[in-house]
Scaffold this active site. Structure first.
Site, short mmCIF file in Angstrom:
data_model
loop_
_atom_site.label_atom_id
_atom_site.label_comp_id
_atom_site.label_asym_id
_atom_site.label_seq_id
_atom_site.Cartn_x
_atom_site.Cartn_y
_atom_site.Cartn_z
N ASP A 44 68.26 -4.19 3.76
CA ASP A 44 68.23 -2.73 3.54
C ASP A 44 67.51 -2.42 2.23
O ASP A 44 67.99 -2.75 1.15
CB ASP A 44 69.66 -2.19 3.46
N TYR A 49 63.59 2.22 -4.19
CA TYR A 49 64.08 1.01 -4.87
C TYR A 49 62.93 0.25 -5.55
O TYR A 49 63.17 -0.63 -6.37
CB TYR A 49 64.80 0.06 -3.91
N LYS A 74 63.60 3.69 3.79
CA LYS A 74 64.03 5.09 3.80
C LYS A 74 62.95 6.03 3.25
O LYS A 74 62.17 5.65 2.37
CB LYS A 74 65.31 5.24 2.96
N HIS A 107 66.63 9.63 3.49
CA HIS A 107 67.51 9.07 2.46
C HIS A 107 68.65 10.02 2.05
O HIS A 107 69.78 9.60 1.88
CB HIS A 107 66.66 8.67 1.24
#
Ligand code: NAD
Length: 273
Positions: A44, A49, A74, A107
């Site tokens: 994930d 990120y 996402k 998200h």
């Protein structure tokens, strides 16, 4: 590896490894390589990120066929606001070095666009660039609004969920509509004393499990997918073993009773990013 079937027939391993706050490319790469080597088949990540390149490279270098790995990324809020969904998935795929992801999630439910964005997500699904589409941090009222307009029902709703935030109502709402709930922060995100809570440690001791395994097992037993994060091989291995046992009804009830609606992350109705 235990799997569940999403509402479009796609299979997803019920535990995956999360890589939030693993910004360092080498650490992200090694984390995913290690996770895959100890048996994970579900990763994930998210555009925000900042590690899609490293994650994609680790998957490619692992030697494991792409079709055996479930990969989620996402759509970030800025791309939702600008409406550039197709451009966003294209950019993610380029960074990942892949031609599809298994799951693409909205998200956060950005107030102005959390419903209208879904049409564009449906287009992504139809293009084959995501094998399934879903949402994240949607409360039941967000889902109700989205479902009124949706042609495709979200396959997943990824929400913050651990025993102090049991999310019982949202989980029931999702399961009743064939939307698979997925827990982020399932171990308390490194910010909680949940793993030293006496109820959890007592059940762990009695069953010969670790506290992390108990809280992950509690979510799995409720039909919730878990994506715990660790960068350490021992913990990755420990967490993966949460699928090997079942908790008793009594233990499930005791853990659920720890709920205090305590969020560690942002409130989906009031966030400023
Ligand atoms: P988490 O609950 O998975 O906690 C991770 C922390 O728990 C680690 O940093 C480590 O300190 C500790 N830990 C891990 N294994 C342990 C073990 N066996 N024993 C003791 N401690 C252990 O928190 P998270 O990283 O915030 O959430 C998991 C994943 O969910 C993320 O990595 C990310 O992929 C996803 N996520 C999604 C959203 C979203 O908005 N959709 C938000 C946050 C996180």
């Amino acid at each position: 590896m235990k799997e569940v079937i999403l509402n479009n027939g796609t299979k997803i391993p019920s535990i995956g490894v999360g890589v939030f706050r693993v910004e360092d490319a080498n650490i992200a790469y090694e984390t995913v390589k290690t996770a895959l080597s100890v048996g994970y088949r579900h990763v994930d990540t998210a555009m925000i990120y900042g590690n899609e390149e490293a994650v994609g490279k680790a998957i490619r270098d692992s030697g494991i066929p792409r079709e055996e790995i479930f990969l989620t990324t996402k759509l970030w809020n800025d791309d939702q606001r600008s409406g550039k969904v197709e451009e966003a998935i294209e950019a993610s795929l380029k960074r990942l070095g892949m031609d599809y992801v298994n799951l693409y999630l909205v998200h956060w439910p950005v107030k102005e666009t959390y419903v209208s964005v879904w049409k564009k997500m449906e287009a992504v699904y139809k293009s084959g660039k995501a094998k399934a589409i879903g949402v994240s941090n949607y409360q039941t009222h967000h889902l109700a609004d989205l479902l009124e307009e949706a042609e495709i029902i979200p396959a997943v709703n990824q929400i913050e969920c651990y025993p102090y935030l049991s999310q019982a109502a949202t989980i029931q709402y999702c399961l009743e509509r064939n939307i698979r709930p997925e827990a982020w922060g399932p171990l308390g995100a490194g910010k909680s004393d949940i793993l030293t809570n006496p109820v959890i440690t007592e059940i762990a001791k009695k069953r010969g499990l670790t506290p992390a395994q108990v809280v992950l097992g509690w979510n799995l037993e409720r039909g919730v997918i878990v994506i715990p994060k660790s960068i350490h091989k021992e913990r990755l291995t420990e967490n993966l073993k949460c699928t090997d046992f079942e908790l008793t009804d009594e233990d499930m009830t005791r853990i659920s009773a720890l709920n205090k609606n305590l969020r560690l992350g942002a409130d989906p109705d009031h966030f400023n990013f």
